[in-house]
Design a protein around this motif. Sequence first.
Motif, PDB file in Angstrom:
ATOM      1  N   SER A 625       0.858  -1.186   0.000  1.00  9.81           N
ATOM      2  CA  SER A 625       0.000   0.000   0.000  1.00  9.81           C
ATOM      3  C   SER A 625       0.889   1.229   0.000  1.00  9.81           C
ATOM      4  O   SER A 625       2.035   1.192   0.450  1.00  9.81           O
ATOM      5  CB  SER A 625      -0.931   0.004   1.218  1.00  9.81           C
ATOM      6  N   TRP A 626       0.359   2.325  -0.530  1.00  9.15           N
ATOM      7  CA  TRP A 626       1.152   3.557  -0.656  1.00  9.15           C
ATOM      8  C   TRP A 626       0.221   4.760  -0.612  1.00  9.15           C
ATOM      9  O   TRP A 626      -1.005   4.648  -0.715  1.00  9.15           O
ATOM     10  CB  TRP A 626       1.941   3.540  -1.957  1.00  9.15           C
ATOM     11  N   GLU A 627       0.829   5.906  -0.451  1.00 14.89           N
ATOM     12  CA  GLU A 627       0.076   7.152  -0.458  1.00 14.89           C
ATOM     13  C   GLU A 627      -0.031   7.661  -1.887  1.00 14.89           C
ATOM     14  O   GLU A 627       0.939   7.636  -2.646  1.00 14.89           O
ATOM     15  CB  GLU A 627       0.758   8.196   0.426  1.00 14.89           C
ATOM     16  N   ALA A 628      -1.215   8.135  -2.217  1.00 13.44           N
ATOM     17  CA  ALA A 628      -1.458   8.589  -3.585  1.00 13.44           C
ATOM     18  C   ALA A 628      -0.578   9.776  -3.935  1.00 13.44           C
ATOM     19  O   ALA A 628      -0.184  10.566  -3.073  1.00 13.44           O
ATOM     20  CB  ALA A 628      -2.931   8.943  -3.760  1.00 13.44           C
ATOM     21  N   SER A 629      -0.277   9.878  -5.230  1.00 12.80           N
ATOM     22  CA  SER A 629       0.508  11.016  -5.715  1.00 12.80           C
ATOM     23  C   SER A 629      -0.302  12.295  -5.560  1.00 12.80           C
ATOM     24  O   SER A 629      -1.481  12.356  -5.914  1.00 12.80           O
ATOM     25  CB  SER A 629       0.869  10.794  -7.192  1.00 12.80           C
ATOM     26  N   TYR A 638      -0.911   3.229 -11.330  1.00 15.90           N
ATOM     27  CA  TYR A 638       0.396   3.065 -10.705  1.00 15.90           C
ATOM     28  C   TYR A 638       1.020   1.761 -11.181  1.00 15.90           C
ATOM     29  O   TYR A 638       0.334   0.774 -11.455  1.00 15.90           O
ATOM     30  CB  TYR A 638       0.268   3.028  -9.172  1.00 15.90           C
ATOM     31  N   TYR A 639       2.365   1.778 -11.231  1.00 14.83           N
ATOM     32  CA  TYR A 639       3.153   0.561 -11.463  1.00 14.83           C
ATOM     33  C   TYR A 639       3.936   0.278 -10.183  1.00 14.83           C
ATOM     34  O   TYR A 639       4.534   1.191  -9.590  1.00 14.83           O
ATOM     35  CB  TYR A 639       4.130   0.746 -12.622  1.00 14.83           C
ATOM     36  N   ILE A 640       3.964  -0.981  -9.765  1.00 15.79           N
ATOM     37  CA  ILE A 640       4.689  -1.388  -8.562  1.00 15.79           C
ATOM     38  C   ILE A 640       5.873  -2.236  -8.995  1.00 15.79           C
ATOM     39  O   ILE A 640       5.735  -3.121  -9.856  1.00 15.79           O
ATOM     40  CB  ILE A 640       3.765  -2.182  -7.599  1.00 15.79           C
ATOM     41  N   GLU A 641       7.038  -1.969  -8.405  1.00 13.09           N
ATOM     42  CA  GLU A 641       8.245  -2.712  -8.712  1.00 13.09           C
ATOM     43  C   GLU A 641       8.802  -3.318  -7.437  1.00 13.09           C
ATOM     44  O   GLU A 641       8.678  -2.745  -6.352  1.00 13.09           O
ATOM     45  CB  GLU A 641       9.289  -1.801  -9.365  1.00 13.09           C
ATOM     46  N   VAL A 675      12.237  -5.232  -1.284  1.00 14.15           N
ATOM     47  CA  VAL A 675      11.848  -3.837  -1.115  1.00 14.15           C
ATOM     48  C   VAL A 675      10.990  -3.471  -2.328  1.00 14.15           C
ATOM     49  O   VAL A 675      11.140  -4.042  -3.404  1.00 14.15           O
ATOM     50  CB  VAL A 675      13.068  -2.898  -1.008  1.00 14.15           C
ATOM     51  N   PHE A 676      10.112  -2.501  -2.122  1.00 12.61           N
ATOM     52  CA  PHE A 676       9.157  -2.121  -3.166  1.00 12.61           C
ATOM     53  C   PHE A 676       9.203  -0.617  -3.396  1.00 12.61           C
ATOM     54  O   PHE A 676       9.557   0.160  -2.487  1.00 12.61           O
ATOM     55  CB  PHE A 676       7.725  -2.537  -2.768  1.00 12.61           C
ATOM     56  N   ARG A 677       8.830  -0.232  -4.609  1.00  7.40           N
ATOM     57  CA  ARG A 677       8.668   1.177  -4.944  1.00  7.40           C
ATOM     58  C   ARG A 677       7.533   1.299  -5.957  1.00  7.40           C
ATOM     59  O   ARG A 677       7.185   0.324  -6.620  1.00  7.40           O
ATOM     60  CB  ARG A 677       9.956   1.773  -5.497  1.00  7.40           C
ATOM     61  N   VAL A 678       6.991   2.512  -6.064  1.00 11.82           N
ATOM     62  CA  VAL A 678       5.795   2.733  -6.874  1.00 11.82           C
ATOM     63  C   VAL A 678       6.021   3.938  -7.765  1.00 11.82           C
ATOM     64  O   VAL A 678       6.673   4.914  -7.366  1.00 11.82           O
ATOM     65  CB  VAL A 678       4.550   2.940  -5.977  1.00 11.82           C
ATOM     66  N   CYS A 689      10.247   7.471  -9.167  1.00 14.48           N
ATOM     67  CA  CYS A 689       9.901   6.378  -8.262  1.00 14.48           C
ATOM     68  C   CYS A 689       9.757   6.907  -6.846  1.00 14.48           C
ATOM     69  O   CYS A 689      10.437   7.861  -6.433  1.00 14.48           O
ATOM     70  CB  CYS A 689      10.967   5.286  -8.303  1.00 14.48           C
ATOM     71  N   SER A 690       8.849   6.305  -6.104  1.00 14.61           N
ATOM     72  CA  SER A 690       8.718   6.647  -4.700  1.00 14.61           C
ATOM     73  C   SER A 690       9.947   6.153  -3.937  1.00 14.61           C
ATOM     74  O   SER A 690      10.795   5.429  -4.480  1.00 14.61           O
ATOM     75  CB  SER A 690       7.458   6.003  -4.121  1.00 14.61           C
TER      76      SER A 690
END
Length: 1466
Positions: A625-629, A638-641, A675-678, A689-690
């Motif tokens: 989960s993440w905070e919206a742009s 969104y793309y998740i990596e 680890v993840f980034r969005v 990237c976040s």
Amino acid sequence: MMSGSTPFYQKHHRHYDRGYRSKELESAVSQYQSSSSSSYAAHFYLVSSGIRSSNLSESRLSPMPKRAKPTYLAMDKENQIIGYVVPIFRGSQEYASGFSDTEEARVKESAGYMARRNLFTSGLEMERTEQTSRKVSMRESAERISLSKRIYENEEHHKRMNKDSLMHAPEFVIKPRSHTVWEKQCVRLHCTVSGWPDPRVVWYKNNVTIDPMAHPGKYKLESSYNVHSLEINRCDFDDTAQYRVSAMNSKGELSSFASIVITGHIYGITFDTHIVDGFGVSFGREGETMSLGATVIISPNLARYQPEVQWYRDDVLLQPSKWCHMHWSGDKATLTLTHLNKEDEGLYTLRITTKSKYETYSAYVFVRDADAEVEGAPGAPLDVKCQDANKDYVIVTWKQPAVDGGSSILGYFVDRCEVGTTHWSQCNDTPIKFARFPVTGLVEGRSYTFRVRAVNKSGMSRPSRVSEVVAAMDPADRARMRGTSAPWTGQIIVTEEEPAEGVVPGKPKELEVTEATKNYVVLSWKPPGERGHEGIMYYVEKCVSGTDSWQRVNTEIPVKSPRFALFDLAEGKAYSFRVRCCNSAGVGEPSEATEATTVGDKLDIPSAPGRVVPTRNTDTSVVVSWEASRHAKELVGYYIEASIVGSNKFEPCNNKPVKGTRFICHGLATGESYVFRVKALNAAGLSECSQESEAIEVKAAIGGGIPHASPTPPYGISVLECVRDSMVLAWKQPTFIGGADITGYFVDYREVINGVPGTWHEANVKSVSDRAYRVSDLKENRKYQFQVRAANMAGVGIPSLPSGTFVCEEWTIAVPGPPHDLQVTEVRANTLVLLYKPPVYQGRDPVNGFYIDIKEADAEEEAWRGVNEKAILTNYMKIKILKEGETYVFRVRAQNKAGVGKASEPTEPVLAETKPGTTEIVVDVDDDGVISMNFACSNLTPDSKFVWSKNYEEITDDTRITVATSGGKSKATFNMLAEDDIGIYSCAVTHTDGACSSYTLSAEELKKLLELSHDHKFPVIPLKTELAVELQEKGRIRFWLQAEKISANGKIEYVFNDNSLSQGEKYKMNFNKDTGVIEMIMESLLPEDEGTFTFQLQDGKATNQSSLVLIGDVFKGLQKESAFMRKEWHRKQGPHFVEYLSYEVTPECCVILKCKVGNIKKETVALWYKDGREVKGDEKLTFTEGVLKLEIAQISKKDAGVYEIVLKDDRGQDTSTLNLTEQVKRQQANSSTALKIQSTDEGIRLYSFVSYYNEALQVTWHHKDSAIAFTDRIKSGVVGEQLWLQITEPTEKDKGKYAIEFHDGKGGLKRTVELSGQGEATAEFQMGAKYRVPFRTHLIMCDLVSLHQALNLTCNISGEPLPEVVWLKNEREIVSDGHYVMKLEAGKYASFTITTVNTADSGKYSILVKNKYGTESADFTVSILCFFIHNHCLLNMMSPHMPLSSVITSLLLPLCCDYGIPFSDL
């Protein structure tokens, strides 16, 4: 004869039939006899009326005829009456004379006497007799004419009086009626049909004629007295259909329809549905085929009962198409995705609906990119769609891929293809970065499809999936084509108008710029009102802002549609536009000019998403989960990596953008830490990237993470509004939401009749996010109950308890209804904030205020008291009259002009206390003068979010406030604090025990904060960009940065390794004070330039600096790239290679060397060399082709070597080389086919084909990984392009793995096959070995294949081109006829069939196959051995008790000895 079968001519002419059954003819005959003599009257009626009767008196007395009477009407071809026919008289003698036998004898005597007497009569008497006869004849003729006239008038009278007797088309007096019947019952359809002639009636089922003979006992057809019926016995579900009865005669045809529905006894049955063996999370790759399936168990299991089976992707119902096929087999549902694309990625849901309820099953499907055709190329774009299509242009949109191939995407190319062709043409010459492009130049009326390709520095991606077909035409025309035509009214109205020729069109209207990017600008307008009746076209003009010079853009080709896209505009400049109309009469006045539009991208790339939080889910998945742009206009998704910790290699978790802020990443390795980034994306591109998330180990969540539980039931269902056919319900949120956010609610309703509840029905198929919903399609004055279920990511919870019984009747009260959705927040020891929503039912007048009531939780109803004396207008109120430790409940009432309405449902009890750890919002002004509000929370959960609100409405617009969250702290920063920001600001943390706080920004507080900010503002010169380096033309190196704000007095100092630099030949500095861009340019980098470059800025007291370190590999790489660019620039000043020397191999194994050149002229020459020796190539070059080729036909070993081409003229030269030593061998080896096995007469042959074979290709055969030693029994060879290995008389030792290995010098290519002894070739050889004779005779024993049976011979052939097949018998070609049938199937299966075997078919047969590369043949002998077992001869050979098998054995045994065939094999 019965009236129902009366011939049509008797109905039309009453005097031929009905006169014999009534008194009318009696009267007519009496009148006639009174005026005529009796002897003549009898003769007249016999001749003119054509009456055939046995007795005249009898016909007068009886009204019914004795027998059918013939008609004497004359008919034409259309059965129309044209006259009458006088028949030949066939009456009896008695009927003709009118006398009896005795009387006749007496008369004859008298006649004889009179004749003898008259013999002596004088001539005068003879003359008198002749005169009397002429008078009688004339009278008879006149009477006949009179009677004919009376008959005609009588016929016309009856026609006018009885219209039913006329011919007319069929009509349904009674039409068949539709029926719904139970299974195994009988049903009958009836109809009554009128018409003349009698119609022919035919019954149809679903437009197929019903034939009772084809289904004995099933159908029964009856017709009686114009009543027709169809009876269907023992109905089943297959009899559910539409039935048609058709009546037809010579005047026309008419049909009537009725439906029969066969239903089973399923009412009152509750079906239990279970989905087992479901599909799991699936992974596929572009271009593959994937099937999803699940077994469905429905109980009770009723025969022929079909549930409703539906498939959804991301909650969108799927329809059968060429991309997805659906199948239901009765117990299993299957969805097949025939050609996977990234558009097919998503959450797939199978929904099985029965009459009582439904069941769903879901799983996610991931689609990875196909392997790139060029290494490092990006993935293909997706979701290509066409918008705003018009006569000559269309806007194409798409989504950017998640995979960029390792380097940023430079842009996209759009291709189009006209429907009906396969030719794709590129629409844009240069790549565009914006994911939207207007395609112009389309041909009006034609249809097109589009696709998109991405490009980066490595190359081009694969094309996307093609778009839907779009037609280039006006939207109004397209709507008319989709719509249905109006019915014909039968009227044509002709009006006269003034001629419209010569009318110059007026000004276009409402011209505006609908879209503007740095690549193009799209204009839109409306056609003028004054335009005449002929078509108009448009000219578009542009003008640079600030000038009066208008320039026509489309001078050569006027546009037809009121849309136009302009390209090649200068970025950063401002333009105005206008449009003119034109037709054959001339060019009209221009439209009003648009406002000045600056060319540039209006849509910014979104900002990076906020904090990324991973949570354990399963042993192969993680919930991210993440905070919206916060800067995401027109957000696409969104793309998740994900990346394994320490690898620094990120892989995409999804290839299709997701719009939410939560995603489950599947396919992770158990036990690894990730680890993840969005990244966010819109049409402008992908964001940065976040920040990377914290590392998380992939394992199943046990006791932590997200508990997989659905929410508890909602409660407190109430009615907010009621009209005649709908009711608005409200309910309260579940007490436990299941560990995840509630995604929506589902409402069910049921009718209550006489106190008995009915069956539950779904009110909404798609979930609703609000806690209020309008249930429609209810019945007035009926009673209903309702239940609500909540859903989260774990599933749908159990339903709530049924609500009370509500009557659906329209509210007419004047006061408003109750407010709803009461929420309590910011609970402290003495205060809290109450939130609520206004009532749905407003009453007669709008709501103008609210009253808040309070009471202790355990107090009586009379203890309610008001909090506010005056009504408030806001939807919130801060209550400050609480006592610490006391428990309260609250309710709200709304008022309008008519009075105060009904109170809302009370809240849950609230304890007035300040919980431990409660924090408040802190306002801070930092050193930069930035004002922010900060809130911290220590008891966060993985799903917790900080939600900022103004006046208790969530802040979604980031133009005034920017929110940033890190860990357990959240900061809301004012972008530009002003009076518009005055209000109450609050921050709430979700998934906590009510952590929230508020801050009131008043006018006084605003003034204090602005004064404090002024003292801290601008201590440092802010920079838009830090110091960066880039390469320019000729390899120049540019160092630059941009200051956000700097005055004209600003100073810059350039420093390298702590040494100041000054303007000179090596360094060129520039400072643009208008834009704040500071730059320094160097021609080249020398080894001594390695170090740190720094720009130091000073503007009054404010200072700043930015440094760039160029050392080590970074410096060397930049230096090398600069030198390369400089060298390339010098190379391209003369003739040079755009594409260096490469090669391609044709199917005929011809090698073509080619290269693409540029900047050439007439004097430019190209020289070809092989191993340093010149070879002859193209001597003359042309500017149009730009491609040089050298073809090597039938390449062999001698053609291997190093090829070189030199391009030169007076400006310089360029060289390109290619080593063709090993490529030839490798290409030949790669062209080989798979190793195959073939049965031959001698044994088994293994073979493979190559496109072209020469002696340079080295081949080795292996058996069980060992090289084969060739003997007389095992041989190898080459025939044309076939490489073969022959094994004669194979044994058990010959089983195993065989391989053929091709050697190309550097490596090898191996083709393998397994010879197990179980294959068809081995079986064929072994079967043939039993019957093999020296002369390869094919023996047919007529005891097994009797004479006159068929003989079939087959042969497998191969060859390229396809060989020609010829069959021979005794060296003569066989021609295909009824006896010999020859076929060639699939180009490789040749068959020869003798349809009826006889003794003449014995002989030598051959098959001959040939093509341009060679010829092969195979021979075989066929002997037909027939045994004619005649009764007499056989009985003579047999003893009375000798079995037939013994006789046959005695016949066959000598033959077996002659041919050496074991008798047991026969």
